[in-house]
Design a protein around this motif. Sequence first.
Motif, PDB file in Angstrom:
ATOM      1  N   ARG A   1       1.680  -7.955  -0.765  1.00 50.76           N
ATOM      2  CA  ARG A   1       1.343  -6.564  -1.063  1.00 50.76           C
ATOM      3  C   ARG A   1       0.444  -6.492  -2.292  1.00 50.76           C
ATOM      4  O   ARG A   1       0.568  -7.294  -3.215  1.00 50.76           O
ATOM      5  CB  ARG A   1       2.611  -5.752  -1.297  1.00 50.76           C
TER       6      ARG A   1
ATOM      7  N   HIS B   1       5.771 -10.639   3.358  1.00 45.63           N
ATOM      8  CA  HIS B   1       4.680  -9.691   3.116  1.00 45.63           C
ATOM      9  C   HIS B   1       3.953 -10.004   1.814  1.00 45.63           C
ATOM     10  O   HIS B   1       4.579 -10.360   0.811  1.00 45.63           O
ATOM     11  CB  HIS B   1       5.216  -8.256   3.029  1.00 45.63           C
TER      12      HIS B   1
ATOM     13  N   TYR C   1      -0.543  -3.850  -5.260  1.00 44.80           N
ATOM     14  CA  TYR C   1      -0.056  -2.645  -5.931  1.00 44.80           C
ATOM     15  C   TYR C   1      -1.119  -2.135  -6.890  1.00 44.80           C
ATOM     16  O   TYR C   1      -1.801  -2.923  -7.553  1.00 44.80           O
ATOM     17  CB  TYR C   1       1.208  -2.959  -6.747  1.00 44.80           C
TER      18      TYR C   1
ATOM     19  N   ASP D   1       1.760  -8.560   6.719  1.00 51.27           N
ATOM     20  CA  ASP D   1       2.877  -9.413   7.093  1.00 51.27           C
ATOM     21  C   ASP D   1       2.309 -10.778   7.464  1.00 51.27           C
ATOM     22  O   ASP D   1       1.572 -10.903   8.445  1.00 51.27           O
ATOM     23  CB  ASP D   1       3.623  -8.796   8.272  1.00 51.27           C
TER      24      ASP D   1
ATOM     25  N   TRP E   1      -2.065  -2.018  -0.226  1.00 52.38           N
ATOM     26  CA  TRP E   1      -2.351  -2.935   0.883  1.00 52.38           C
ATOM     27  C   TRP E   1      -1.100  -3.744   1.147  1.00 52.38           C
ATOM     28  O   TRP E   1      -0.408  -4.151   0.215  1.00 52.38           O
ATOM     29  CB  TRP E   1      -3.515  -3.851   0.493  1.00 52.38           C
ATOM     30  N   ASP E   2      -0.800  -3.985   2.417  1.00 56.47           N
ATOM     31  CA  ASP E   2       0.406  -4.715   2.803  1.00 56.47           C
ATOM     32  C   ASP E   2       0.104  -5.475   4.088  1.00 56.47           C
ATOM     33  O   ASP E   2      -0.303  -4.873   5.080  1.00 56.47           O
ATOM     34  CB  ASP E   2       1.542  -3.712   3.020  1.00 56.47           C
TER      35      ASP E   2
ATOM     36  N   ILE F   1       1.791   0.993  -3.479  1.00 58.41           N
ATOM     37  CA  ILE F   1       1.332  -0.065  -2.580  1.00 58.41           C
ATOM     38  C   ILE F   1       0.034   0.407  -1.930  1.00 58.41           C
ATOM     39  O   ILE F   1      -0.002   1.448  -1.271  1.00 58.41           O
ATOM     40  CB  ILE F   1       2.387  -0.397  -1.510  1.00 58.41           C
TER      41      ILE F   1
ATOM     42  N   GLN G   1      11.185 -10.481  -4.393  1.00 60.12           N
ATOM     43  CA  GLN G   1       9.783 -10.826  -4.603  1.00 60.12           C
ATOM     44  C   GLN G   1       9.765 -11.845  -5.735  1.00 60.12           C
ATOM     45  O   GLN G   1       9.371 -11.549  -6.853  1.00 60.12           O
ATOM     46  CB  GLN G   1       8.970  -9.579  -4.931  1.00 60.12           C
TER      47      GLN G   1
ATOM     48  N   HIS H   1      11.258  -1.860  -3.064  1.00 59.86           N
ATOM     49  CA  HIS H   1      10.868  -2.526  -1.818  1.00 59.86           C
ATOM     50  C   HIS H   1      10.831  -1.476  -0.705  1.00 59.86           C
ATOM     51  O   HIS H   1      11.721  -0.639  -0.609  1.00 59.86           O
ATOM     52  CB  HIS H   1      11.881  -3.628  -1.501  1.00 59.86           C
TER      53      HIS H   1
ATOM     54  N   PHE I   1      -1.051  -8.385  -7.111  1.00 62.11           N
ATOM     55  CA  PHE I   1      -0.615  -8.944  -5.833  1.00 62.11           C
ATOM     56  C   PHE I   1       0.761  -9.554  -6.007  1.00 62.11           C
ATOM     57  O   PHE I   1       1.004 -10.291  -6.969  1.00 62.11           O
ATOM     58  CB  PHE I   1      -1.586 -10.034  -5.354  1.00 62.11           C
TER      59      PHE I   1
END
Length: 109
Positions: A40, A38, A42, A54, A51-52, A49, A19, A6, A31
């Motif tokens: 994310r 969040h 992967y 919130d 794309w992330d 990662i 998660q 994380h 995903f």
Amino acid sequence: MWHTPHPGCNDVPGCGPPQSAAVTAIPGIVFSGGVDGHMRAYSAQEGRIVWDVDTKGEHRTVNGVAARGGSINGPGPVVVGGMLYVSSGYGLWGGAPGNVLLAYSVDGR
């Protein structure tokens, strides 16, 4: 195949690393949503990662109803027709409540 820790919470109150939502995989991407709110993406090859976002907080909605994102838990995101759909808001077991269904596309529409 891989493990990605994380990325941390930067002292955000109520943030945690679990998660526990189901993951969704498409070719090359996994995903995973977190209790921290969040979503994310992967790399399926190496776990990096890529794309992330919130999802916590207020969101503008298409029908004008107030919506707020929170923790992500339970079902995983859905990918269909070039869109990623994410349910954000899970208030059980210390999670952040909310009531929003978010839709993301590659081109931001």
